[in-house]
Each structure stands twice: as C-alpha cells, then as structure tokens.
Design an enzyme around this catalytic site. Sequence first.
Site: not given
Ligand code: NAD
Length: 493
Positions: A189, A265, A299, A397
């Site tokens: 997804k 992650e 991240c 963050e």
């Molecule tokens: P997000 O958590 O909002 O979304 C990530 C994914 O989760 C998306 O595909 C989204 O559609 C899905 N999602 C959102 N709400 C959901 C729910 N209620 N149930 C199931 N799935 C859901 O994060 P984002 O804004 O897309 O990305 C930024 C975040 O990602 C930051 O916090 C960043 O630190 C993190 N990140 C971490 C790493 C790592 O390796 N640690 C790498 C890249 C990004």
Amino acid sequence: MRSLAHYAGRASSLFFRNQCWIGGRFVPAASGRCFGSVNPASGEVLTDVARGGVEDIDRAVQAARKAFDDGRWSRLTPAVRKDVLLRMVALIRDNAEEFALLDTLDMGKPISETVNVDVPGSIHFLQWHAEAIDKLYDEVAPTGGRDVAMIRRMPLGVVGAVVPWNFPLDMAIWKLAPALAAGNSMVLKPAEQSPLSALRLAELASEAGLPDGVLNVVPGFGEEVGQALGRHPDVDCLVFTGSTDVGKLFMRYAGESNMKQVWLETGGKSPNLIFPDADLDAGADKAAFGIFFNQGEVCSANSRMLVHESVADDMIERMRVRAEAIVPGNPLDPQTRMGAMVDVRHTARVAEFLASGRETARLVAGGSRVTVGASDAFIQPTVFADVPSDAPIVREEIFGPVLAIQTFRDEEEALRLAHDTPYGLAASVWTRDISRALDLSERLNVGTVSVNTVDALSAMTPFGGVKQSGFGRDLSLHSFDKYTALKTVWIHY
Ligand code: NAD
C-alpha cells in the site's frame, strides 16, 4: 542532468498507471471510487487514482495467498527468484527517468535528487537483495549421534507493506526486495500522496517474469486500505514505515486480529553532536545536507544540532550561510535543491512549527512559507538557535527543513540532551578524538551512530530504530530476518 525544458516536456507526456494492481492486472477499485493524485509544486491533479478499500485488500490478499500456497514463486529456487528480480532491476534501469519524474511530480522533490539518489538507490537495493538470496545458507545443529537437526529459513506467506511518501520508490523497494527474494507474496500500500511509482513498478515486475498474484498494489487512504491490510486475518506479517502514531495503530490492528508479526520503522528527532575539536566546515556542510535534503522530509534527518558552547556562535553562523544559499524552486529544474513539501496540509503543519519557533527561540535563517509559481507548498530552509528544551520545535518531529540548535557544556550534558526524546533512530557525532567517538557511539541509544558524517546508510548495513522509532531492521542481510521464520527439521535415523 538534462534541462528543465526536457523534464517539463517529458512530464507533460507521461502516462500514469492509476488502478489497483491485483492478481497480475490493473483493475478499478471495487467501489469505483477514485482520488486525485496532486502535484504539490503546481497544485494540479496528475491523475485520478483508484481509491482502494476493504474489498480490494481482500481480493489482493486472496491473490497473494493463492500464489504463495501453490508455490509459483515461494517454491522456485532462490537462484531462479534472483534472476527474475535482476530482470526487474534491468527494467527499472531502462525506465529510470520515468521513475524519477513520477516521484518528483507526485511528491515535489527535486528532479536532481530523484535522478541521482532515489532511482539509483532503489536499483541498487533491489539488486543487492536479489543477489544475496542464493548466498544465504541454512544451518545444521551440532546434535551428533543418529540425529540431523536442520534450522531452515522459510518464507512467511503473505506480507503486507504500508509505506510513506517521502521516498516513494525507495521505501517500496526497501520492503519488497528482501520480502520477494525470500519467496513471500506481497500486498503493497503506497502512501495516498505518492502512489504512481509503485503502480508502475508492479507492472514492470510482471514484465520481468514475477508470477501473477505475487506482488499486488492497492492505492488508497491509510484509514481505509492501510487499516484493512493491518487487520486482515490472512496477512502473516505487516511491515510499516511511517509516523509513530500510525505505527502504534498497526500493533493494535495485529492484536485485535490474527497477531500477525508487525515491524515498524517510525519517526525520529535525531541529534547531531558537534564538539570543539571537529572539522566545523565539514560538519556544517553535512548538517545542512542532513536537515535540508529532501525538504527535511527524512525520518533520520538530524533535526537537532547540539553544539559545544565554545563553538556555538561559529556553527550558528555557518548554518545561517548554508541555509540562505538554498532557495526553494521548481522541482523539475535540475538546478533546484529544495522542492515543494508533499502537500499543502503538511506545508501548513510545518508553517505552524515556524510560528511556534519564532515565539520560543531565535530565528537565524529562513522561517517562512513561500510561493513558487502557482503553489505555496514551499518552505525556506530554516535555522533556530537558543531553543529551550521544552519548545515544540525541539521535541516534535517536524518533517520539514527546520533545524533547532541547542548548546552543551560537556559530554554528559550532550548525552542527556541527545536522549531527551521519545525517539531513537539515529545520531551523529563530530570529533577528532577517537576515544570520545567510540565512547559516545556505545552510549547513544539509537539505531545508527554516524561519526564525522550524517545519516550513514548502505545496503550492507541495517537501518532502523529503538525506543519509539520502531523495531526491526531494513537493508543488509538482517532484513531477511523480518521476512523469514526459522523452522527446525529434526531427523532421527
Ligand atoms: P503516516 O504514518 O501518516 O503514513 C504512512 C503510511 O501509513 C501511509 O501509507 C498512510 O496511508 C498509512 N496510514 C496512515 N494512517 C493510517 C491508519 N490509520 N491505518 C493504517 N495506515 C495508515 O506517515 P507519513 O506522513 O506518510 O510519513 C512521514 C513519517 O514517516 C514520519 O514520521 C517519518 O519519520 C516516518 N518515516 C520513517 C522512516 C524510518 O525508516 N524510520 C522512513 C521514512 C519515513
């Protein structure tokens, strides 16, 4: 690099794949609904993408389960799976510019980065994991006697992967490469902000010879598609990259459904510790890269600088100069080093942190949301100094190009400040003193410590966090641990 005219021309003639990819073909969402995939740098809708839901996830999981159980992929030899994945590598390479444009258009990052970093990185990571899979040996336990006890690594079954938008192609490949190489089937997804490269990737995987049903891609919203995947009773493992809050939801989904394995992650607020004996110019160059690369939407961005008070003024001035040298611009222009934020909602959130920073700290550089062309989804590279430890800009963050600088008097205070966060993804240390570097690298409670560099990362080394930055590791041979289960086969003869 090609010219702006070239990339703009090519972008205007791109064909976007915009349906769900299930069972080896593109299909509309069962509901018939769509959502607009928007280019944040222009505000234009690129294409209407199928808005997946519970029914689509169910179809995708069924396709993945059937493919896994009949062995069309899972029971091929690792060498044959490797060959298919290497054909996929070749096809991505042949279509590299298209992938670079898809991610630049979909999420606003500069074309120079997608061409030079994202796409070559994705190719490398897929190739590395594909080539590793026929070099991983199982074990035989030293039982002796008339017993042979094999410890075998088995694929898990159906892996669900939910990925974010900041590196759309890379994040998909980080999950997909080891999962598929190990013989699993998958349902991927992509983030709703950036679904286009994942859909094209699935099509190319099929062209490379990946059997139907082994890789499925269902675009849509987190609360709908992401949750349906997290709760599906026939998914064996759920791997997630994204925010800490959503990571916690996946643990709940698993607990309330089939106790599937969950690997997370999540977020970070990584500190960059600068000691007085460091090479301050090199430190400032890398610190600027670490916080401004990819609009700070990384991240492991070193969003906090902890600098020794004796060199604080020098470092703050260096960071001001570097921040002011980067001007937000059209992501399709190869000269641009700072593109658009992923969407207007996220831009507004980052702008709120800018306002809060002005109230709590000293603004050194940037500090504004700006308009480029027809879009105001741009943020200036920003530096705040004299940041108190309870200020939101140093606690939360931001996921934007915003650096918070604090000072310390000695190592103990540096460590205390570094650890004063719920996260533990990465940290950097700048010093010429090898004893201090080794001592701090041992004591810093994070997944990666970079010494005299920032954000050190490669296919050869595991990447992931501790504390609320998650658990489990992407990349390296350790990534296969998430996608395989150990099975003991004991033979008495
Ligand atoms: P997000 O958590 O909002 O979304 C990530 C994914 O989760 C998306 O595909 C989204 O559609 C899905 N999602 C959102 N709400 C959901 C729910 N209620 N149930 C199931 N799935 C859901 O994060 P984002 O804004 O897309 O990305 C930024 C975040 O990602 C930051 O916090 C960043 O630190 C993190 N990140 C971490 C790493 C790592 O390796 N640690 C790498 C890249 C990004």
